[in-house]
Every structure is written in structure tokens, then in C-alpha cells.
Design a protein around this motif. Structure first.
Motif, PDB file in Angstrom:
ATOM      1  N   ILE A 138       0.837  -1.204   0.000  1.00 37.60           N
ATOM      2  CA  ILE A 138       0.000   0.000   0.000  1.00 37.60           C
ATOM      3  C   ILE A 138       0.872   1.255   0.000  1.00 37.60           C
ATOM      4  O   ILE A 138       0.633   2.203  -0.765  1.00 37.60           O
ATOM      5  N   MET A 139       1.895   1.258   0.857  1.00 39.27           N
ATOM      6  CA  MET A 139       2.787   2.410   0.917  1.00 39.27           C
ATOM      7  C   MET A 139       3.497   2.632  -0.421  1.00 39.27           C
ATOM      8  O   MET A 139       3.569   3.761  -0.923  1.00 39.27           O
ATOM      9  N   SER A 140       4.006   1.555  -0.992  1.00 38.51           N
ATOM     10  CA  SER A 140       4.803   1.672  -2.207  1.00 38.51           C
ATOM     11  C   SER A 140       3.956   2.028  -3.419  1.00 38.51           C
ATOM     12  O   SER A 140       4.367   2.848  -4.249  1.00 38.51           O
ATOM     13  N   VAL A 141       2.778   1.422  -3.526  1.00 41.18           N
ATOM     14  CA  VAL A 141       1.954   1.630  -4.710  1.00 41.18           C
ATOM     15  C   VAL A 141       1.105   2.889  -4.577  1.00 41.18           C
ATOM     16  O   VAL A 141       1.215   3.817  -5.381  1.00 41.18           O
ATOM     17  N   ALA A 142       0.236   2.924  -3.572  1.00 37.10           N
ATOM     18  CA  ALA A 142      -0.729   4.008  -3.467  1.00 37.10           C
ATOM     19  C   ALA A 142      -0.085   5.329  -3.061  1.00 37.10           C
ATOM     20  O   ALA A 142      -0.344   6.377  -3.671  1.00 37.10           O
ATOM     21  N   CYS A 143       0.770   5.282  -2.036  1.00 41.61           N
ATOM     22  CA  CYS A 143       1.254   6.533  -1.463  1.00 41.61           C
ATOM     23  C   CYS A 143       2.372   7.180  -2.287  1.00 41.61           C
ATOM     24  O   CYS A 143       2.363   8.389  -2.514  1.00 41.61           O
ATOM     25  N   VAL A 144       3.332   6.381  -2.737  1.00 43.55           N
ATOM     26  CA  VAL A 144       4.363   6.952  -3.603  1.00 43.55           C
ATOM     27  C   VAL A 144       3.738   7.436  -4.905  1.00 43.55           C
ATOM     28  O   VAL A 144       4.057   8.518  -5.406  1.00 43.55           O
ATOM     29  N   GLY A 145       2.819   6.650  -5.439  1.00 47.42           N
ATOM     30  CA  GLY A 145       2.135   7.069  -6.661  1.00 47.42           C
ATOM     31  C   GLY A 145       1.384   8.371  -6.471  1.00 47.42           C
ATOM     32  O   GLY A 145       1.450   9.277  -7.317  1.00 47.42           O
ATOM     33  N   LEU A 146       0.663   8.494  -5.366  1.00 45.22           N
ATOM     34  CA  LEU A 146      -0.086   9.715  -5.077  1.00 45.22           C
ATOM     35  C   LEU A 146       0.841  10.913  -4.966  1.00 45.22           C
ATOM     36  O   LEU A 146       0.562  11.999  -5.498  1.00 45.22           O
ATOM     37  N   ALA A 147       1.959  10.742  -4.274  1.00 42.97           N
ATOM     38  CA  ALA A 147       2.893  11.848  -4.094  1.00 42.97           C
ATOM     39  C   ALA A 147       3.488  12.302  -5.422  1.00 42.97           C
ATOM     40  O   ALA A 147       3.571  13.508  -5.694  1.00 42.97           O
ATOM     41  N   VAL A 148       3.904  11.354  -6.244  1.00 46.71           N
ATOM     42  CA  VAL A 148       4.517  11.707  -7.525  1.00 46.71           C
ATOM     43  C   VAL A 148       3.520  12.433  -8.418  1.00 46.71           C
ATOM     44  O   VAL A 148       3.838  13.476  -9.020  1.00 46.71           O
ATOM     45  N   VAL A 149       2.305  11.915  -8.501  1.00 46.87           N
ATOM     46  CA  VAL A 149       1.293  12.560  -9.330  1.00 46.87           C
ATOM     47  C   VAL A 149       0.978  13.962  -8.800  1.00 46.87           C
ATOM     48  O   VAL A 149       0.867  14.931  -9.563  1.00 46.87           O
ATOM     49  N   ALA A 150       0.841  14.093  -7.466  1.00 46.12           N
ATOM     50  CA  ALA A 150       0.545  15.399  -6.883  1.00 46.12           C
ATOM     51  C   ALA A 150       1.661  16.398  -7.160  1.00 46.12           C
ATOM     52  O   ALA A 150       1.397  17.567  -7.496  1.00 46.12           O
ATOM     53  N   LEU A 151       2.907  15.966  -7.034  1.00 45.79           N
ATOM     54  CA  LEU A 151       4.029  16.874  -7.281  1.00 45.79           C
ATOM     55  C   LEU A 151       4.124  17.250  -8.754  1.00 45.79           C
ATOM     56  O   LEU A 151       4.493  18.378  -9.090  1.00 45.79           O
TER      57      LEU A 151
END
Length: 321
Positions: A138-151
Motif C-alpha cells: 500500500i505504501m509503495s503503490v498508493a502513497c508513492v504514486g499519489l505523491a509523484v502525481v501530486a508533485l
């Protein structure tokens, strides 16, 4: 001696003792940057993937994909992430990129390098690794993905949303902490037994994952300093170590009910300190780099107390089998 105190002595002290040894080795320069990078590489690419694959391959699929756990754990992450971003924008007038990283620091748990070793030690690999592994994905897929897209959307790099999504997909396909448990689940789903020679090899490698990962955390901490912004780092750490587990517990108790062990797992994993992947993201985008390093340091140090308290509550209820 009470069961709670015995749990802290039996589980928390050895875990944090390995971290301290890594810190001490770094501070006296017994080991330096080159050794730290080599150890991190071994843990990231070989030892942890071996541990995760074998644990997932030996666990029935129904015992891994716990949707209520995903809802409670991810819900706690997103709630604290949003709260951290809003507070950063209001209190520190942070721009969109900085607010994104403040939220990520507040909600991103160190499930890989600390959660997996901690759960293996506290609850045994058979019981402890499924929730810790699921949280790591969950951390690797959802959260890193969310951060990269948001940035990307905030214009930190300006390459566009499609390029951001492509980068995220490629990064996930190359991430051994994502690929290994997914392959393990697929193996479990196939119904095939893991061949004895392969299982022995993976067991030997996986046995090195926990002590090496914890030692690597200590080495990392030895190279970090806290120069300024203690107040800002402080409230982010409070969100991470106090409010995230409280919110996660509330979600598990009301919206996403689970059996007691999975509830305890969600709360403990939510209470882990900020993970080092936040620093990787911050450094890549050149946003909030120094403060991110400081949050990782402070939250890890303070978690010695907070995690010990949680283990004192939960470990006696679910002894390692």
C-alpha cells in the motif's frame, strides 16, 4: 513482571537495540557511507524480497487480501496526509509542493525497513508478515504514486500527468518490495508448494532481512542532523506517531471491523515512524528535502517510546508462534 513489561523487554528492546548498534557504528565511523549503501542494497534488492515472497507464497490468499485492513490503514494514511497538507498551508504558508510533502511525511509509515522486521520479531513470520507486507505494498503503490502525481500536478517538474503516471508505473514494476509479495501471492493462488531447495535458500536470505534492515536504519540516523525547524518537524511527527494510529483505530472500530490481530496490526503499522522513501521523493523533486530528513530522524527516535507502549499493549495478546 507484568506481561506488558515483558513484551517491551522481549520485543522492543532487541529491535531498537539493533538500530542503536547501527547508529553507534556510524557515529564512531566503524562503518561509513559505502558500507551503508551496500547494506541497504542487500536488504532492498535481496533479503527483504526473499522474506516477502516466501511469506506470501506460504499464506492462503484469503489470509492476505484483507479489504477491511486496507480500508482502515489506507484511510488513516489519507486522513493524516490531508490534515498535514492543510496545516502546512495554513501555519507555514507552504506552497502546493511543500504541503504535499508535509502531508506525505505525516502519513507515510516505514513499513518496509521497520514494520516487517518488527512484526516478524513480535508476532512471528507466519502471523506477522501478511499485514506488514500488505501495508508495504500500500505504501509503495498508493502513497508513492499519489505523491509523484501530486508533485507533477503542482508543477514541481512540469513534465505532465501522463509522464508522471508512466514514471510511477515503471518505478513500481522495478520495486522489489512490490514485485516480491505480488509474485508470492500469485504462487499461493496457484496452490503449488515451494520446492524445498528454493524455500531453504529464501529462508536463509530472509533471516538476514530483519537485523540488516534495522541496522541500516541506525546507520542512516547516524548521518543525519537536525539544523532548524524543530517546531514544524515536531507537529508533523505528532501527526505521524499519535494521530495516525488513533484515526486508524477509530476506522477499524467503526467503519472497517476486523479480528483483533488485524486491528492491532493496522494500529501498530500506522504508528511506525516516517519511512525513508519520503526522502527519496523529496530529493528527486527538490522539494522539502531538509525537513523531510529531519522528520525521519525525529519520528524514528520518538517512536522508541510510542511503539514500545503499543507493543506493551498488543504483544502479550498475540504471542509469536
Amino acid at each position: 513482571m507484568t506481561g506488558a513489561m515483558q513484551a517491551v523487554i522481549d520485543v522492543a528492546l532487541p529491535v531498537f537495540g539493533v538500530i542503536f548498534l547501527g547508529y553507534f557504528a556510524g557515529r564512531i565511523r566503524l562503518l561509513g557511507r559505502a558500507q551503508s549503501e551496500a547494506l541497504n542494497g542487500f536488504v532492498y534488492w535481496i533479503a527483504l524480497p526473499a522474506l516477502l515472497f516466501l511469506a506470501m507464497a506460504r499464506t492462503p490468499v484469503a489470509g492476505i487480501l484483507n479489504l477491511n485492513f486496507i480500508g482502515a490503514f489506507l484511510g488513516g494514511v489519507l486522513a493524516v496526509w490531508l490534515l498535514g497538507s492543510v496545516l502546512g498551508a495554513l501555519i507555514h504558508r507552504a506552497d502546493a509542493g511543500e504541503a504535499t510533502m508535509q502531508g506525505m511525511n505525516a502519513g507515510f509509515s516505514n513499513t518496509g525497513y521497520m514494520g516487517i522486521p518488527l512484526f516478524a520479531a513480535a508476532f512471528g513470520p507466519a502471523r506477522g508478515l501478511p499485514p506488514a507486507s500488505l501495508a508495504t505494498v500500500i505504501m509503495s503503490v498508493a502513497c508513492v504514486g499519489l505523491a509523484v502525481v501530486a508533485l507533477e500536478l503542482t508543477g514541481s517538474r512540469g513534465r505532465g500527468i501522463l509522464a508522471a503516471l508512466r514514471d510511477v508505473a515503471v518505478a513500481l514494476l522495478k520495486n522489489p518490495l512490490v514485485v516480491a509479495p505480488v509474485l508470492g501471492v500469485l504462487w499461493s493462488w496457484s496452490g503449488l508448494a515451494v520446492p524445498t531447495p528454493l524455500a531453504t535458500l529464501l529462508s536463509l536470505l530472509g533471516a538476514a532481512a530483519s537485523p540488516c534492515a534495522l541496522f541500516a536504519i541506525g546507520l542512516f540516523m547516524a548521518s543525519q542532523t537536525l539544523r532548524s525547524g524543530l517546531g514544524e518537524v515536531g507537529w508533523i511527527s505528532v501527526l505521524k506517531l499519535v494521530w495516525q494510529p488513533l484515526i486508524t483505530w477509530g476506522l477499524a472500530a467503526t467503519v472497517f471491523p476486523m479480528d483483533p490481530f488485524w486491528t492491532a496490526s493496522a494500529v501498530i503499522l500506522a504508528a511506525l515512524p516516517t519511512g525513508a522513501l519520503t526522502f527519496v521523493v523529496a530529493q528527486r523533486y527538490g522539494v522539502y528535502v531538509e525537513r523531510t530528513s529531519a522528520v525521519i530522524l525525529v519520528s524514528t527516535v520518538v517512536s522508541v517510546l510510542t511503539l514500545s507502549l503499543l507493543l506493551a499493549v498488543y504483544a502479550p495478546q498475540f504471542p509469536a508462534g
